[in-house]
Motif scaffolding. Sequence first.
Motif, PDB file in Angstrom:
ATOM      1  N   LEU A   8       8.023   0.036   8.411  1.00 40.69           N
ATOM      2  CA  LEU A   8       8.064  -0.597   7.362  1.00 40.69           C
ATOM      3  C   LEU A   8       7.492   0.322   6.090  1.00 40.69           C
ATOM      4  O   LEU A   8       6.555   0.251   6.363  1.00 40.69           O
ATOM      5  N   GLY A   9       7.931   1.104   5.820  1.00 39.48           N
ATOM      6  CA  GLY A   9       7.414   2.459   4.843  1.00 39.48           C
ATOM      7  C   GLY A   9       7.866   3.246   5.301  1.00 39.48           C
ATOM      8  O   GLY A   9       7.008   4.266   5.936  1.00 39.48           O
ATOM      9  N   ASP A  32      12.917   0.936   4.652  1.00 41.45           N
ATOM     10  CA  ASP A  32      12.350   2.057   3.038  1.00 41.45           C
ATOM     11  C   ASP A  32      13.323   0.975   1.650  1.00 41.45           C
ATOM     12  O   ASP A  32      13.821   1.130   1.806  1.00 41.45           O
ATOM     13  N   ILE A  82       4.221  -2.315  10.705  1.00 46.48           N
ATOM     14  CA  ILE A  82       3.708  -2.323   8.730  1.00 46.48           C
ATOM     15  C   ILE A  82       3.168  -0.694   8.335  1.00 46.48           C
ATOM     16  O   ILE A  82       1.522  -1.038   8.951  1.00 46.48           O
ATOM     17  N   ALA A  84       3.013   0.846   5.254  1.00 49.35           N
ATOM     18  CA  ALA A  84       3.438   0.356   3.150  1.00 49.35           C
ATOM     19  C   ALA A  84       2.026   1.419   2.732  1.00 49.35           C
ATOM     20  O   ALA A  84       1.276   0.912   3.801  1.00 49.35           O
ATOM     21  N   ALA A 102       6.265  -5.896   2.750  1.00 54.17           N
ATOM     22  CA  ALA A 102       6.444  -5.061   3.654  1.00 54.17           C
ATOM     23  C   ALA A 102       6.922  -6.521   4.556  1.00 54.17           C
ATOM     24  O   ALA A 102       7.782  -6.477   4.896  1.00 54.17           O
TER      25      ALA A 102
END
Length: 420
Positions: A8-9, A32, A82, A84, A102
């Motif tokens: 995520l990111g 994203d 994660i 982000a 996120a």
Amino acid sequence: MPADLAVLGLGHLGLPAAQAATAAGIGTVGYDPCHGTVTELRAGRPPADGVLSTPELRRMLSAGFHATSEPTELGRVRTALICAATPLGTDGALDLTAVEDAARTLAGRLRPRTTVIVESTVYPGTTGKLIRSLLEEGSGLRAGRDFHLACAPGRLDPGNRRYGYARTPRVIGGLTPACTEAAAAFYGRLTDKVVRARGLREAETTKLLETNFRHVNTALVNEMAVLCHDLGVDLWDVIRCAETKPFGFESFRPGPGVGGHGVPIDPNYLAYRSRTLGHPLRLVELAREVNDRMPRYVVHRATSLLNEHGKSARGSRILLLGVTYKPDLPDQEGAPAREIATRLADLGAQLSYHDPYVPQWRVSGRPVPRADSLHEAAAGADLTLLLQHHTVYDLQGLSAKAQLLLDTRGASPAGAAHRL
């Protein structure tokens, strides 16, 4: 291949993690919320910051990597990272908005026995309190019982060919010993060495120490640069001599400022902005002040040099060399070149720039002309200002062409230029 990992990111942390996982044969989906980012990645066009090359991205795509902005695809994975971004906000504290978003997005799709790992830079206590509560509230599951929760702070050095992803040890800290082992088992597939921290807070604080170490020591040599100039001492020779000491000294270099994604962190600010510890890291605060002053000092040195040669900053032609934060990379995150250019333009200077990695550059919303012929541009400029030493720059040749050359990186041969 079916996705087993969700990242995520898809920025400077997420893309290298996805690349390493895909290369290890792990089915990876990258999430994203920015549709533009996802569209570009799917088309085989990597970000302009140089974190991935076009061939590297295309190899990932051909190996099964899939980028998406649809949260529904997060519900089929066994591991979620994660990654982000957490930039500094206007108040000087880490902006955790993207990390919180996120966590909320993941929580709605979280399955039992999933391992969730936070790589984003966060304050000590953030993973075990803020992230944990968001995941538990959104999923109805309990961390440490129904799913594993761990922190493995990002530890990357873009452009470093010696210590890539696999050769850089990863620090892992979990909510429980079982969480630590679950995360360690995952990273054991990607890296040569896994270091187990005692817990979440220890892992988070490791990142804090590593980042602050860089900024504090850079601030020290930046202050030494100002002092040595006033004393008429060659700082670069001092550093050359000092680094021969085989113990108790690590060499750092001064420069026009400190760029990059690793921001100085003061844990006096917690995830909950209303709370403070009451004892901020004074050295970190001072280091930030010192490093933030360096662009102004560079402008001062530049205008003083012009004055010594009978010229004013107003109307002078100044060529800026290298506007990225790191040599031989296109990433401009936090690069001091933009502030230096803004201050020089405010003084009335006529600016141009050269950077082999930046085809177009804007400052304060206005485009800065790009020099096509480097040596001709240096010969025509009243002052050439080296802000980043890309290896393509022949500083010996440039010093012979330039009317005045101010080297803020100490890369030019002794006597060939004015040095910071």
